[in-house]
Design a protein around this motif. Structure first.
Motif, PDB file in Angstrom:
ATOM      1  N   LEU A 136       0.803  -1.040   0.031  1.00 19.64           N
ATOM      2  CA  LEU A 136      -0.028   0.049  -0.110  1.00 19.64           C
ATOM      3  C   LEU A 136       0.910   1.112   0.016  1.00 19.64           C
ATOM      4  CD1 LEU A 136      -2.977  -0.968   2.375  1.00 19.64           C
ATOM      5  CD2 LEU A 136      -3.115  -0.786   0.178  1.00 19.64           C
ATOM      6  N   LEU A 137       1.993   1.228   0.872  1.00 16.48           N
ATOM      7  CA  LEU A 137       2.926   2.327   0.852  1.00 16.48           C
ATOM      8  C   LEU A 137       3.480   2.535  -0.868  1.00 16.48           C
ATOM      9  CD1 LEU A 137       4.757   1.992   4.291  1.00 16.48           C
ATOM     10  CD2 LEU A 137       3.246   3.879   3.489  1.00 16.48           C
ATOM     11  N   ALA A 138       3.915   1.481  -1.311  1.00 16.60           N
ATOM     12  CA  ALA A 138       4.355   1.722  -2.775  1.00 16.60           C
ATOM     13  C   ALA A 138       3.432   2.239  -3.638  1.00 16.60           C
ATOM     14  CB  ALA A 138       4.944   0.376  -3.253  1.00 16.60           C
ATOM     15  N   LEU A 139       2.307   1.770  -3.599  1.00 16.67           N
ATOM     16  CA  LEU A 139       0.918   2.464  -4.312  1.00 16.67           C
ATOM     17  C   LEU A 139       1.061   3.673  -4.016  1.00 16.67           C
ATOM     18  CD1 LEU A 139      -1.622   2.580  -5.832  1.00 16.67           C
ATOM     19  CD2 LEU A 139      -2.549   1.446  -3.994  1.00 16.67           C
ATOM     20  N   GLY A 140       1.211   4.307  -2.873  1.00 18.74           N
ATOM     21  CA  GLY A 140       0.933   5.609  -2.555  1.00 18.74           C
ATOM     22  C   GLY A 140      -0.357   5.962  -1.513  1.00 18.74           C
ATOM     23  N   GLU A 191       3.528  -8.010 -14.502  1.00 17.82           N
ATOM     24  CA  GLU A 191       4.308  -8.116 -15.763  1.00 17.82           C
ATOM     25  C   GLU A 191       5.417  -7.499 -15.704  1.00 17.82           C
ATOM     26  OE1 GLU A 191       1.289  -6.896 -18.407  1.00 17.82           O
ATOM     27  OE2 GLU A 191      -0.264  -8.377 -17.659  1.00 17.82           O
ATOM     28  N   LYS A 192       5.408  -6.310 -15.365  1.00 15.70           N
ATOM     29  CA  LYS A 192       6.853  -5.422 -15.148  1.00 15.70           C
ATOM     30  C   LYS A 192       7.914  -6.176 -14.420  1.00 15.70           C
ATOM     31  CE  LYS A 192       7.099  -1.103 -15.515  1.00 15.70           C
ATOM     32  NZ  LYS A 192       6.967   0.270 -14.944  1.00 15.70           N
ATOM     33  N   ALA A 193       7.362  -6.571 -13.264  1.00 17.78           N
ATOM     34  CA  ALA A 193       8.474  -7.059 -12.186  1.00 17.78           C
ATOM     35  C   ALA A 193       8.865  -8.533 -12.835  1.00 17.78           C
ATOM     36  CB  ALA A 193       7.736  -7.403 -11.053  1.00 17.78           C
ATOM     37  N   VAL A 194       8.205  -9.300 -13.514  1.00 19.31           N
ATOM     38  CA  VAL A 194       8.544 -10.368 -14.101  1.00 19.31           C
ATOM     39  C   VAL A 194       9.641 -10.360 -15.266  1.00 19.31           C
ATOM     40  CG1 VAL A 194       8.000 -12.201 -15.669  1.00 19.31           C
ATOM     41  CG2 VAL A 194       6.389 -11.893 -13.835  1.00 19.31           C
ATOM     42  N   LYS A 195       9.463  -9.043 -16.020  1.00 19.12           N
ATOM     43  CA  LYS A 195      10.604  -8.732 -16.827  1.00 19.12           C
ATOM     44  C   LYS A 195      11.986  -8.340 -16.128  1.00 19.12           C
ATOM     45  CE  LYS A 195       7.041  -7.087 -20.576  1.00 19.12           C
ATOM     46  NZ  LYS A 195       6.465  -5.839 -20.520  1.00 19.12           N
ATOM     47  N   GLN A 196      11.663  -7.595 -15.206  1.00 16.99           N
ATOM     48  CA  GLN A 196      13.075  -7.212 -14.470  1.00 16.99           C
ATOM     49  C   GLN A 196      13.718  -8.323 -13.684  1.00 16.99           C
ATOM     50  OE1 GLN A 196      14.382  -4.149 -14.304  1.00 16.99           O
ATOM     51  NE2 GLN A 196      12.790  -3.214 -15.814  1.00 16.99           N
ATOM     52  N   THR A 197      13.191  -9.498 -13.223  1.00 21.64           N
ATOM     53  CA  THR A 197      13.708 -10.531 -12.791  1.00 21.64           C
ATOM     54  C   THR A 197      13.597 -11.935 -13.288  1.00 21.64           C
ATOM     55  OG1 THR A 197      11.511 -10.788 -11.423  1.00 21.64           O
ATOM     56  CG2 THR A 197      13.182  -9.331 -10.362  1.00 21.64           C
ATOM     57  N   GLN A 235       9.010 -10.931  -5.619  1.00 16.69           N
ATOM     58  CA  GLN A 235       8.366 -10.100  -4.838  1.00 16.69           C
ATOM     59  C   GLN A 235       8.880  -8.945  -4.371  1.00 16.69           C
ATOM     60  OE1 GLN A 235       8.269 -11.812  -0.665  1.00 16.69           O
ATOM     61  NE2 GLN A 235       6.399 -11.076  -0.184  1.00 16.69           N
ATOM     62  N   ILE A 236      10.171  -8.746  -4.450  1.00 20.18           N
ATOM     63  CA  ILE A 236      10.939  -7.586  -4.163  1.00 20.18           C
ATOM     64  C   ILE A 236      10.660  -6.478  -5.150  1.00 20.18           C
ATOM     65  CG2 ILE A 236      12.895  -6.297  -3.731  1.00 20.18           C
ATOM     66  CD1 ILE A 236      11.911  -7.616  -1.246  1.00 20.18           C
ATOM     67  N   GLU A 237      10.850  -7.119  -6.345  1.00 22.71           N
ATOM     68  CA  GLU A 237      10.795  -6.036  -7.659  1.00 22.71           C
ATOM     69  C   GLU A 237       9.215  -5.922  -7.840  1.00 22.71           C
ATOM     70  OE1 GLU A 237      12.932  -4.727  -9.209  1.00 22.71           O
ATOM     71  OE2 GLU A 237      11.779  -3.657 -10.451  1.00 22.71           O
ATOM     72  N   PHE A 238       8.193  -6.772  -7.291  1.00 20.53           N
ATOM     73  CA  PHE A 238       6.813  -6.413  -7.305  1.00 20.53           C
ATOM     74  C   PHE A 238       6.610  -5.195  -6.577  1.00 20.53           C
ATOM     75  CE2 PHE A 238       2.446  -7.467  -6.209  1.00 20.53           C
ATOM     76  CZ  PHE A 238       1.829  -7.012  -7.323  1.00 20.53           C
ATOM     77  N   LEU A 239       7.096  -5.215  -5.329  1.00 19.29           N
ATOM     78  CA  LEU A 239       6.913  -3.738  -4.481  1.00 19.29           C
ATOM     79  C   LEU A 239       7.534  -2.532  -5.150  1.00 19.29           C
ATOM     80  CD1 LEU A 239       7.642  -5.082  -0.960  1.00 19.29           C
ATOM     81  CD2 LEU A 239       5.535  -4.386  -1.900  1.00 19.29           C
ATOM     82  N   ASN A 240       8.578  -2.927  -5.878  1.00 15.39           N
ATOM     83  CA  ASN A 240       9.101  -1.618  -6.696  1.00 15.39           C
ATOM     84  C   ASN A 240       8.318  -1.218  -7.728  1.00 15.39           C
ATOM     85  OD1 ASN A 240      11.622  -1.651  -5.251  1.00 15.39           O
ATOM     86  ND2 ASN A 240      12.663  -3.165  -6.688  1.00 15.39           N
TER      87      ASN A 240
END
Ligand code: ATP
Ligand code: TZP
Ligand code: MG
Ligand code: MG
Length: 268
Positions: free
Chosen positions: A36-40, A229-235, A244-249
Motif C-alpha cells: 500500500l505504501l508503494a502504491l501511494g 508483468e513489469k516485475a517479471v521482466k526485471q527478474t 516479490q521485491i521487484e513487484f513492490l518496486n
C-alpha cells in the motif's frame, strides 16, 4: 472502460494518499503495508474492539480479511464494518479460505449479512462458497475451476448486492449488470503468498478515492497486473523471492505510459 479513466484513478490514489484500515491476517500484514505504501496509500492495521470503530470512521476505506480469523478479530470486523457503514466508508471483504472450513464459510456469510460490503474479492471457489455453492477449495488456494466464472460472478453480485471481483488467470469484475474482464497479471503471483490479500487492500485504496466502484476495481486490477508483468521482466529466471521485491518496486513505478501500453480490459 477508457485507459484515461484507469490512469486518472491511479493518479487520484497517489495524490490523495487514502488511509486504508486493514483487519487482515498474520501471514500478509507486512507485505500488505509495504504494498500500500508503494502504491501511494497509507496503511493502518488496527484490531482491538476498543478502537476499530474510531479507526474505521476516519479511514478512506476498510478492508476485512479472514485469512487467520479468530473469534476476537471476527467481532472486531463486525464492529469496524458497522462503523464504516454509518460513516459512508466503503468496506472491501476478502473471504480467504471460505469453503475450506465451516467456520470460514459461516463467518463470511455472517459478515456479508451484518455489514454492507461494497466489494468482495476472492478466488472462484471462495466466492462460490460465500453464496452457498460448494466448489472445492484446498486450504486458502483455489481448487480447479470447473464452472463459468463470469456467470458465477454475476449471480453472486446480484445475490449479495455488491461488486464482485473473482481473480485467477483472468479477473472478472461485475456489479451484476456491467461486467469487465482484466487479463493483466502473471502466474508467478500464485507463488508469492499474500498477493491476493494485498490486491484486496489495493482495491480498498482505489475504492477510497473513486465512488464508481466498478471503475475503482478495474483500475486497481489493471494497475496490479501490469506491475506484476513489469516485475517479471526485471527478474527473469530469478524466482519468486526476487519477484516479490521487484513487484513492490513496480507498484510504485506503474505510469500512464505503462497503462496505455499494457492494460488489457474487455467487457464480459
Ligand atoms: P489463490 O489463493 O487461489 O491463489 P488469491 O487470493 O491468492 O487466490 P489470486 O487469484 O491468486 O488471489 O489473485 C492474485 C493476483 O494474481 C491477481 O492479480 C490475479 O490476476 C493474479 N493471478 C492469479 N493467477 C494468475 C494466472 N494464472 N495468470 C495471471 N495472473 C494470475
Ligand atoms: N494461510 C492463511 S491466510 C494465508 C495463508 C497462507 C495467506 C493467503 O494469501 P493469498 O493472498 O490468498 O494467497
Ligand atoms: Mg494466491
Ligand atoms: Mg486469497
Amino acid at each position: 472502460m477508457e485507459k484515461t479513466n484507469l490512469h486518472e484513478t491511479l493518479q487520484k490514489v497517489r495524490e490523495r494518499n487514502p488511509l486504508v484500515h486493514n483487519i487482515t491476517n498474520v501471514v500478509v500484514t507486512n507485505f500488505t503495508a509495504n504494498g500500500l505504501l508503494a502504491l501511494g496509500a497509507s496503511p493502518v492495521m488496527a484490531y482491538a474492539a476498543e478502537e476499530v470503530a474510531d479507526m474505521a470512521k476516519i479511514a478512506s476505506s476498510l478492508v476485512l480479511n479472514i485469512g487467520t480469523l479468530n473469534s476476537q478479530t471476527v467481532e472486531s470486523m463486525i464492529i469496524a464494518g458497522k462503523s464504516a457503514n454509518d460513516n459512508n466508508v466503503p468496506v472491501i471483504f476478502d473471504p480467504v479460505g471460505a469453503g475450506a472450513t465451516l467456520y470460514r464459510t459461516e463467518t463470511s456469510q455472517r459478515i456479508m449479512k451484518e455489514v454492507k460490503v461494497s466489494i468482495i474479492r476472492g478466488n472462484a471457489a471462495e466466492i462460490a462458497n460465500v453464496v452457498g455453492e460448494k466448489w472445492e477449495i484446498k486450504g486458502v488456494d483455489a481448487g480447479e475451476t470447473k464452472g463459468n466464472v463470469v456467470d458465477l460472478a454475476k449471480t453472486a453480485a446480484q445475490k449479495m448486492n455488491c461488486v464482485v471481483v473473482i481473480t485467477g488467470k483472468e479477473d472478472v469484475i461485475t456489479d451484476g449488470e456491467t461486467t469487465y474482464v482484466v487479463a493483466n497479471g502473471h502466474p508467478i503471483l500464485t507463488k508469492v503468498t499474500g498477493t491476493g490479500c494485498l490486491l484486496t487492500s489495493v482495491i480498498g485504496a482505489f475504492a477510497g478515492v473513486e465512488k464508481d466502484l466498478l471503475q475503482a476495481a478495474v483500475a486497481a486490477l489493471t494497475y496490479y497486473g501490469i506491475a506484476a508483468e513489469k516485475a517479471v521482466k526485471q527478474t527473469a529466471e530469478q524466482g519468486p523471492g526476487s519477484f516479490q521485491i521487484e513487484f513492490l518496486n513496480q507498484l510504485s513505478l506503474v505510469s500512464e505510459v505503462d497503462i496505455n501500453q499494457f492494460s488489457s480490459v474487455r467487457r464480459g
